[in-house]
Enzyme design. Structure first.
Site: not given
Length: 494
Positions: A36, A58, A170
């Site tokens: 990732d 992502k 996030m």
């Protein structure tokens, strides 16, 4: 019927320093690594030379592979018989979609093992001095995400009523809405708040404020993702050394062989400097033969040479006592230290740690009355591209020698993913300089045009000048050793 492989779902922590021993072993043995965006890319250097690396990151606002595609790729690779390592930043089950992948993998009848990792929700705040719990101040902590795939939001009324520490992952893009909602539902505007950007990475930054000021402070500081928001009384704490922030602002990229880059990075890290190893050279043992009989001295010009020689001794079940009467010379302190690990103390180390100085000073020692060895011949065990300065001095002084090439230094292409953006780049050899710049076109490396450089030795600096014309950006370590480079890096921050 296809032979089914296996999958390991692992958390890589927040940096190579948090990599568990179990995860490291899986990296070394994997056939395929699917990784990732938020892992420390330098850990990919531990993978085998035949391992395929597939990037599956992502990030918000960027085109990326979907979760369904990731699941299908994992399953496809495993069904062809590969050992697949699904490598995630932090912990695979803390907002890492690890559970979705595990369910999809097991549904296909494929074996899947889980290795926990250290979550950024805990490690990043702690690294900048924020304790998530502290007696009588914060007795609990809650971790939530500020961004979901389906656009749903957390229950802000419930979060506002919590008395412990609130950690939001996030959530940077929605920080103003988050803070306003918490205040609207009763959270005090004066509640301490902090944002940590790029935790454990180059340019790590902490911004402090309160619930009603942190959004504006983050905007003014132009903070970028990835970032973690911490809200609650614990966010006001700074339980870290006062001088540590200066070292974090001076990230260092250490290039070279795995031995050099890893050991020097560890030495710098112990001094409070953010350092990243970047392997640019692969050390490969050659098919070599030697006979120590007839030689009074054995010379090593690198720790790599010592390691390869010692492995050869163990492989051949050779008795160290058979080296009685032979003296050993090393090019510098680090090579001497590696020889000492083999149980042998170096008899000679030159004052200046260069091949030229080694040849000159050892020749003078051998020809002087101080040398009591009966045989004056020298056996050199070193790299195939070793400096001619050593043997030139032996020729000049009439010293008999056998120059045995025991390993090759081969440039490594794309040894890891994205090149860490650092302010200082360290080189340990001229060949390391060439290897690094041969990779430059394949990296997001514009920062190199602004970076400063520290070189081990003037020959390394001379090679660097082929690529860098600005002399003011190049510094030579005062002592040609790990400690010398560490001191040079520290002085650059004064």
């Amino acid at each position: 019927m296809n032979k089914s492989g296996q999958v390991v779902l692992a958390g890589a922590g927040c940096s190579r320093r948090h990599l568990t021993a179990e995860c490291l072993e899986e990296i070394k043995s994997a056939d395929v690594i699917m990784y990732d965006d938020l892992i420390d890319d330098t850990i990919l250097q531990f993978a085998g030379s035949d391992c395929r690396k597939i990037y599956t990151g992502k990030r918000s606002g960027r085109e990326s592979i979907s979760q369904d595609e990731i699941n299908m790729t994992i399953i496809k690779e495993a069904k062809t018989g590969n050992k697949v390592l699904r490598l995630k930043g932090g912990d695979p089950f803390v907002f890492g979609r690890g559970a979705e992948e595990y369910i999809a993998i097991r549904k296909e009848g494929i074996s899947c093992r889980v290795i926990p990792g250290i979550s950024s929700s805990v490690a990043v705040p702690e690294n900048v001095g924020i304790p998530l719990t502290i007696r009588k101040i914060s007795r609990s902590f809650t971790v939530v995400t500020g961004h979901t795939a389906d656009g749903t939001e957390e229950d802000m009324r419930a979060l506002a009523g919590l008395k412990g520490t609130l950690v939001i992952l996030m959530g940077l893009g929605r920080i103003k809405k988050i803070t306003l909602d918490l205040i609207a539902y009763g959270k005090s505007p004066s509640t301490p708040a902090a944002v940590i950007s790029n935790g454990f990475g180059p340019g790590e930054k902490r911004i402090d404020g309160t619930l009603d000021t942190i959004g504006q402070a983050v905007e003014k500081a132009e903070i970028k993702t990835p970032a973690i928001i911490v809200i609650g009384p614990a966010a006001a704490y700074h339980l870290s050394d006062e001088g540590s922030q200066g070292s974090r602002d001076l990230p260092v990229l250490v290039t070279g062989s795995r031995f050099f880059s890893e050991n020097l990075s560890n030495r710098l890290t112990e001094s409070g400097i953010n350092a990243w190893p970047y392997k640019t050279i692969e050390i490969t043992e050659r098919d070599w033969e030697y006979n120590k009989k007839g030689f009074g001295w054995i010379v090593f010009t690198s720790a790599n040479g010592v390691n390869i020689w010692h492995k050869r001794i163990k492989r051949d079940r050779e008795d160290l006592r058979s080296y009685a009467g032979i003296k050993f010379a090393c090019i510098g302190n680090d090579t001497e230290a590696e020889l000492m690990k083999c149980g042998i103390r170096a008899d000679f180390v030159p004052r200046e740690h260069t091949a030229l100085a080694l040849g000159k000073e050892l020749s003078e020692r051998i020809l002087s009355k101080k040398d009591d060895t009966d045989n004056k011949a020298v056996l050199i065990l070193r790299a195939s591209n070793g400096s001619a300065g050593l043997t030139d001095e032996f020729d000049l002084h009439g010293i008999s020698y056998n120059d045995v090439k025991i390993y090759d230094s081969i440039p490594v292409k794309d040894s890891c993913g994205k090149l860490p953006e650092c302010k200082i780049i360290v080189f340990g050899s001229a060949s390391g300089v060439d290897a690094f710049f041969s990779n430059r076109d394949n990296k997001e490396s514009s920062f190199i045009d602004r970076a400063e450089f520290v070189c081990m030795g003037r020959y390394t600096a001379e090679r660097l000048r082929k690529y860098i014309s600005d002399e003011s950006r190049i510094r030579i370590a005062g002592e040609y050793s790990f400690d010398g480079i560490r001191d040079a890096v520290l002085h650059m921050n004064e």
